[in-house]
Design an enzyme around this catalytic site. Structure first.
Site, PDB file in Angstrom:
ATOM      1  N   CYS A  42      35.802  41.534  47.256  1.00  0.00           N
ATOM      2  CA  CYS A  42      36.483  40.925  46.115  1.00  0.00           C
ATOM      3  C   CYS A  42      37.672  41.799  45.699  1.00  0.00           C
ATOM      4  O   CYS A  42      37.630  43.018  45.843  1.00  0.00           O
ATOM      5  CB  CYS A  42      35.511  40.771  44.945  1.00  0.00           C
ATOM      6  SG  CYS A  42      36.251  39.941  43.511  1.00  0.00           S
ATOM      7  N   ASP A  44      38.505  42.531  42.821  1.00  0.00           N
ATOM      8  CA  ASP A  44      38.141  43.246  41.603  1.00  0.00           C
ATOM      9  C   ASP A  44      38.439  44.749  41.731  1.00  0.00           C
ATOM     10  O   ASP A  44      38.009  45.386  42.691  1.00  0.00           O
ATOM     11  CB  ASP A  44      36.636  43.027  41.332  1.00  0.00           C
ATOM     12  CG  ASP A  44      36.248  43.459  39.930  1.00  0.00           C
ATOM     13  OD1 ASP A  44      36.482  44.632  39.579  1.00  0.00           O
ATOM     14  OD2 ASP A  44      35.694  42.631  39.183  1.00  0.00           O
ATOM     15  N   ARG A  46      37.253  47.179  40.404  1.00  0.00           N
ATOM     16  CA  ARG A  46      36.083  48.076  40.328  1.00  0.00           C
ATOM     17  C   ARG A  46      35.323  48.160  41.648  1.00  0.00           C
ATOM     18  O   ARG A  46      34.311  48.852  41.739  1.00  0.00           O
ATOM     19  CB  ARG A  46      35.142  47.591  39.222  1.00  0.00           C
ATOM     20  CG  ARG A  46      35.778  47.625  37.839  1.00  0.00           C
ATOM     21  CD  ARG A  46      34.999  46.799  36.855  1.00  0.00           C
ATOM     22  NE  ARG A  46      35.001  45.379  37.205  1.00  0.00           N
ATOM     23  CZ  ARG A  46      34.375  44.434  36.500  1.00  0.00           C
ATOM     24  NH1 ARG A  46      33.691  44.761  35.426  1.00  0.00           N
ATOM     25  NH2 ARG A  46      34.439  43.179  36.886  1.00  0.00           N
ATOM     26  N   HIS A  98      29.940  41.292  44.600  1.00  0.00           N
ATOM     27  CA  HIS A  98      29.447  42.178  43.538  1.00  0.00           C
ATOM     28  C   HIS A  98      28.896  41.338  42.394  1.00  0.00           C
ATOM     29  O   HIS A  98      29.346  40.216  42.149  1.00  0.00           O
ATOM     30  CB  HIS A  98      30.562  43.108  43.046  1.00  0.00           C
ATOM     31  CG  HIS A  98      31.703  42.403  42.378  1.00  0.00           C
ATOM     32  ND1 HIS A  98      31.852  42.360  41.016  1.00  0.00           N
ATOM     33  CD2 HIS A  98      32.740  41.690  42.877  1.00  0.00           C
ATOM     34  CE1 HIS A  98      32.929  41.670  40.718  1.00  0.00           C
ATOM     35  NE2 HIS A  98      33.499  41.244  41.827  1.00  0.00           N
ATOM     36  N   CYS A 101      30.694  39.000  39.131  1.00  0.00           N
ATOM     37  CA  CYS A 101      32.030  38.681  39.665  1.00  0.00           C
ATOM     38  C   CYS A 101      32.746  37.652  38.769  1.00  0.00           C
ATOM     39  O   CYS A 101      32.206  36.583  38.476  1.00  0.00           O
ATOM     40  CB  CYS A 101      31.901  38.136  41.082  1.00  0.00           C
ATOM     41  SG  CYS A 101      33.483  37.697  41.835  1.00  0.00           S
TER      42      CYS A 101
HETATM   43 CO    CO Z   1      34.724  39.645  41.886  1.00  0.00          CO
END
Ligand code: CO
Length: 207
Positions: A42, A44, A46, A98, A101
């Protein structure tokens, strides 16, 4: 505003640090890359691929998009997979989702998000395939997290069905497809145990 000075400073410090522990590191890497892993994760911020598994540059070929999707018409993702499998000859393709999400959450919401809804539609399809299991849960967070897991599993199936991976297996190339999920709350990766390494396993485990 025009020049992100702090990032360039950090970059120089980082390069120095790496060179201190291995003076030839960049020289060696500049000649070739031979990563064993393709990571599809992803976007993302993080969930950075190399950091999570504590690996240096040169070890993981990476493709990231919102909610780690592998769509059969996405030339960007398919090109990454083709290059990784046919040229770099990676031995492992890892789909890493994750928990919590944002893409998965947005797909489950009953509201409009604009252009991205076309992308999220792919996740809504995954939700529809598994609606009974997901709706049986009461807690909203648990529902989202189950869909996060099921989405990873679905994307590993998409990879296994791709012509690229099919051809690799038919020609006897060593290639395993894995589904993992990462917990932002404690930094720990979990294997979803859906690893597939050849056509026989695929026909037994993916409908
Ligand atoms: Co995500």
């Amino acid at each position: 505003m025009r020049v992100l000075k702090n990032l360039f400073e950090r970059n120089r410090n980082w390069a120095e640090k790496v060179k201190k522990s291995d003076p030839d590191f960049f020289l060696k890497l500049s000649k070739q890359q031979s990563p064993e892993y393709l990571w599809i994760g992803c976007s993302d911020s993080r969930v950075p691929a190399n950091e999570i598994v504590d690996m240096l540059p040169g070890t993981i070929f990476v493709h990231r998009n919102i909610a780690n999707l592998v769509i059969h018409t996405d030339l960007n993702c398919l090109s990454v997979i083709q290059y990784a499998v046919e040229v770099l000859k990676v031995k492992h393709i890892i789909v890493c989702g994750h928990y919590g999400c944002g893409g998965i959450k947005a797909a489950m919401e009953d509201k409009e998000h604009g252009l991205i809804d076309n992308w999220l539609q792919n996740i809504r399809d995954v939700y529809r395939y598994h609606q009974d299991r997901i709706d049986a849960l009461q807690d909203e967070k648990e529902k989202i997290n189950l869909l996060c897991e099921l989405n990873v599993i679905e994307q590993t199936a998409n990879i296994c069905h791709s012509t690229i991976v099919q051809s690799a297996w038919k020609s006897g190339q060593e290639l395993a497809v894995h589904g993992w999920i990462y917990n932002i709350e404690d930094g720990i990766l979990k294997d979803l145990n859906v690893c597939i390494t050849n056509l026989d396993e695929m026909s037994q485990r993916i409908k």
